[in-house]
Scaffold this motif. Structure first.
Motif, PDB file in Angstrom:
ATOM      1  N   PHE A   1      36.348  44.777  69.668  1.00 14.98           N
ATOM      2  CA  PHE A   1      35.528  45.741  68.933  1.00 14.98           C
ATOM      3  C   PHE A   1      35.395  45.383  67.448  1.00 14.98           C
ATOM      4  O   PHE A   1      34.288  45.153  66.953  1.00 14.98           O
ATOM      5  CB  PHE A   1      36.087  47.152  69.102  1.00 14.98           C
ATOM      6  N   LEU A   2      36.507  45.345  66.727  1.00 16.49           N
ATOM      7  CA  LEU A   2      36.432  44.988  65.314  1.00 16.49           C
ATOM      8  C   LEU A   2      36.085  43.518  65.141  1.00 16.49           C
ATOM      9  O   LEU A   2      35.454  43.131  64.154  1.00 16.49           O
ATOM     10  CB  LEU A   2      37.755  45.295  64.618  1.00 16.49           C
ATOM     11  N   GLY A   3      36.491  42.709  66.105  1.00  7.06           N
ATOM     12  CA  GLY A   3      36.146  41.288  66.066  1.00  7.06           C
ATOM     13  C   GLY A   3      34.649  41.061  66.142  1.00  7.06           C
ATOM     14  O   GLY A   3      34.141  40.019  65.733  1.00  7.06           O
ATOM     15  N   SER A   4      33.941  42.048  66.668  1.00  2.46           N
ATOM     16  CA  SER A   4      32.487  41.980  66.706  1.00  2.46           C
ATOM     17  C   SER A   4      31.864  42.687  65.511  1.00  2.46           C
ATOM     18  O   SER A   4      31.033  42.122  64.803  1.00  2.46           O
ATOM     19  CB  SER A   4      31.958  42.610  68.001  1.00  2.46           C
ATOM     20  N   PHE A   5      32.305  43.914  65.261  1.00  2.00           N
ATOM     21  CA  PHE A   5      31.601  44.744  64.280  1.00  2.00           C
ATOM     22  C   PHE A   5      31.897  44.382  62.828  1.00  2.00           C
ATOM     23  O   PHE A   5      30.998  44.439  61.992  1.00  2.00           O
ATOM     24  CB  PHE A   5      31.912  46.222  64.527  1.00  2.00           C
ATOM     25  N   VAL A   6      33.122  44.036  62.501  1.00  2.00           N
ATOM     26  CA  VAL A   6      33.428  43.739  61.100  1.00  2.00           C
ATOM     27  C   VAL A   6      32.694  42.487  60.616  1.00  2.00           C
ATOM     28  O   VAL A   6      31.976  42.540  59.609  1.00  2.00           O
ATOM     29  CB  VAL A   6      34.950  43.633  60.871  1.00  2.00           C
ATOM     30  N   PRO A   7      32.820  41.332  61.272  1.00  2.00           N
ATOM     31  CA  PRO A   7      32.041  40.170  60.821  1.00  2.00           C
ATOM     32  C   PRO A   7      30.532  40.414  60.876  1.00  2.00           C
ATOM     33  O   PRO A   7      29.795  39.965  59.991  1.00  2.00           O
ATOM     34  CB  PRO A   7      32.452  39.057  61.799  1.00  2.00           C
ATOM     35  N   SER A   8      30.073  41.130  61.917  1.00  2.00           N
ATOM     36  CA  SER A   8      28.644  41.409  62.043  1.00  2.00           C
ATOM     37  C   SER A   8      28.175  42.298  60.891  1.00  2.00           C
ATOM     38  O   SER A   8      27.152  42.028  60.252  1.00  2.00           O
ATOM     39  CB  SER A   8      28.349  42.103  63.377  1.00  2.00           C
ATOM     40  N   PHE A   9      28.921  43.359  60.624  1.00  2.00           N
ATOM     41  CA  PHE A   9      28.567  44.283  59.550  1.00  2.00           C
ATOM     42  C   PHE A   9      28.534  43.572  58.207  1.00  2.00           C
ATOM     43  O   PHE A   9      27.601  43.767  57.403  1.00  2.00           O
ATOM     44  CB  PHE A   9      29.575  45.439  59.520  1.00  2.00           C
ATOM     45  N   LEU A  10      29.519  42.737  57.937  1.00  2.00           N
ATOM     46  CA  LEU A  10      29.570  42.019  56.663  1.00  2.00           C
ATOM     47  C   LEU A  10      28.430  41.010  56.547  1.00  2.00           C
ATOM     48  O   LEU A  10      27.830  40.851  55.471  1.00  2.00           O
ATOM     49  CB  LEU A  10      30.919  41.307  56.515  1.00  2.00           C
ATOM     50  N   GLY A  11      28.119  40.313  57.648  1.00  2.00           N
ATOM     51  CA  GLY A  11      27.011  39.371  57.641  1.00  2.00           C
ATOM     52  C   GLY A  11      25.680  40.064  57.397  1.00  2.00           C
ATOM     53  O   GLY A  11      24.844  39.592  56.629  1.00  2.00           O
ATOM     54  N   ILE A  12      25.487  41.204  58.056  1.00  2.00           N
ATOM     55  CA  ILE A  12      24.255  41.980  57.873  1.00  2.00           C
ATOM     56  C   ILE A  12      24.174  42.508  56.439  1.00  2.00           C
ATOM     57  O   ILE A  12      23.125  42.434  55.793  1.00  2.00           O
ATOM     58  CB  ILE A  12      24.204  43.150  58.878  1.00  2.00           C
ATOM     59  N   PHE A  13      25.291  43.024  55.940  1.00  2.00           N
ATOM     60  CA  PHE A  13      25.329  43.624  54.610  1.00  2.00           C
ATOM     61  C   PHE A  13      24.906  42.636  53.529  1.00  2.00           C
ATOM     62  O   PHE A  13      24.133  42.982  52.625  1.00  2.00           O
ATOM     63  CB  PHE A  13      26.743  44.143  54.320  1.00  2.00           C
ATOM     64  N   THR A  14      25.417  41.411  53.612  1.00  2.00           N
ATOM     65  CA  THR A  14      25.169  40.449  52.536  1.00  2.00           C
ATOM     66  C   THR A  14      23.691  40.078  52.405  1.00  2.00           C
ATOM     67  O   THR A  14      23.236  39.676  51.332  1.00  2.00           O
ATOM     68  CB  THR A  14      26.022  39.176  52.726  1.00  2.00           C
ATOM     69  N   VAL A  15      22.931  40.225  53.485  1.00  2.00           N
ATOM     70  CA  VAL A  15      21.497  39.944  53.424  1.00  2.00           C
ATOM     71  C   VAL A  15      20.679  41.218  53.228  1.00  2.00           C
ATOM     72  O   VAL A  15      19.771  41.271  52.396  1.00  2.00           O
ATOM     73  CB  VAL A  15      21.022  39.224  54.714  1.00  2.00           C
TER      74      VAL A  15
END
Length: 241
Positions: A60-74
Motif C-alpha cells: 500500500f505505502l510502497g505504491s502510494f507514497v512514491p506515486s504521490f511524491l512523483g505526482i506532486f513534484t510535477v
C-alpha cells in the motif's frame, strides 16, 4: 543539475507533502507495535512482526507514497504556473526531469531508511527476542524493499506529464495497487511494477538461495524506460498554450 535538486528540496520543504509522507510512513509501525504490545494475537517474533508490516510498506505505502511524491513534484508546477518558467531557465529539459526523478527517489529511499530504524526500535521496545543477525536482516528487508519502490517514481511522473492533473495519476496508482494485490503470491509478480517491491521482500525473506536477477532486470528496465518516456513527453510539451 545540483541546483535543480536543491530547488526540489526547497519546494518540498515548504509544502505539506513532507508531513503527509512522514505521517503515512510512521503510522503502520506505531499501530502494529501497539497491537503486538497490548494483545496476544501474534507470536512475538521478528518474522511475524515484519510480515505484519509488509502489507503496508511493500504494497500500500510502497505504491502510494512514491506515486504521490512523483505526482506532486510535477503537478505543483502546473498548478502554480511555474513549469513554463522552468523550461525558460538555462537548464535543459533533460536536467529538469532528471532532477525531479533523482530528488524524489532520494526522498523515498531516505523515508524507508528512517522507517527501517523505527521498525527496529519499535521491535526492541515491545520486547521481541533479538540477536545481531535480526537487526541487519530486518533493516535490510525494509530498506531494500523501499529502494525498489523507486520504480514507480518515473512512471507516475510520466502519467502526470501526460494528463497534466492530479486526479488521473492518483486513480492509476490506486487501481494499479488494487489490481496487483491478487498477484502477491505469484512467482512472477515482479513483472507487474506495483508488486515488484513485494516480490523483492519475499525473496529477501526466503532463507534459501533465491535469484534476484529477473526482478533486478525488470526494475532497471521499468525505471529507465519510464524515465526516458518522461523525458520524451516533456520535450514535446508546449507550455505556451
Amino acid at each position: 543539475m545540483g541546483k535543480l535538486i536543491v530547488s526540489e528540496f526547497r519546494k518540498f520543504k515548504g509544502s505539506y507533502v513532507n508531513t503527509v509522507a512522514l505521517a503515512a510512513m510512521l503510522f503502520p509501525t506505531l499501530f502494529t507495535a501497539a497491537v503486538y504490545y497490548f494483545t496476544d494475537s501474534f507470536e512475538p517474533t521478528w518474522q511475524n512482526y515484519i510480515n505484519s508490516l509488509h502489507l503496508f510498506y511493500g504494497v500500500f505505502l510502497g505504491s502510494f507514497v512514491p506515486s504521490f511524491l512523483g505526482i506532486f513534484t510535477v503537478y505543483t508546477e502546473f498548478k502554480n504556473g511555474t513549469m513554463k518558467n522552468m523550461v525558460a531557465s538555462p537548464f535543459s529539459r533533460l536536467q529538469i526531469i532528471l532532477a525531479k526523478i533523482v530528488y524524489v527517489a532520494i526522498f523515498v529511499v531516505a523515508l524507508y531508511l528512517g522507517v527501517g530504524v523505527i521498525v527496529l526500535l519499535s521491535g526492541l521496545m515491545i520486547g521481541l527476542p533479538t540477536v545481531a543477525a535480526d537487526i541487519w536482516r530486518v533493516f535490510g528487508l525494509v530498506s531494500i524493499t523501499g529502494f525498489t519502490t523507486v520504480v514507480l517514481v518515473p512512471m507516475m511522473i510520466f502519467f502526470t506529464l501526460v494528463f497534466r492533473n492530479f486526479t488521473t495519476p492518483i486513480v492509476i496508482a490506486f487501481l494499479g495497487t488494487v489490481v496487483g494485490i491478487p498477484m502477491i503470491n505469484l512467482g512472477k509478480s515482479y513483472l507487474y511494477p506495483w508488486m515488484l517491491p513485494s516480490n523483492f521482500f519475499f525473496r529477501l525473506s526466503n532463507p534459501g538461495e533465491v535469484s534476484f536477477a529477473a526482478p533486478l532486470v525488470i526494475f532497471a528496465v521499468l525505471t529507465l524506460g519510464f524515465a526516458a518516456l518522461s523525458l520524451l513527453r516533456f520535450r514535446k510539451m508546449d507550455f505556451d498554450r
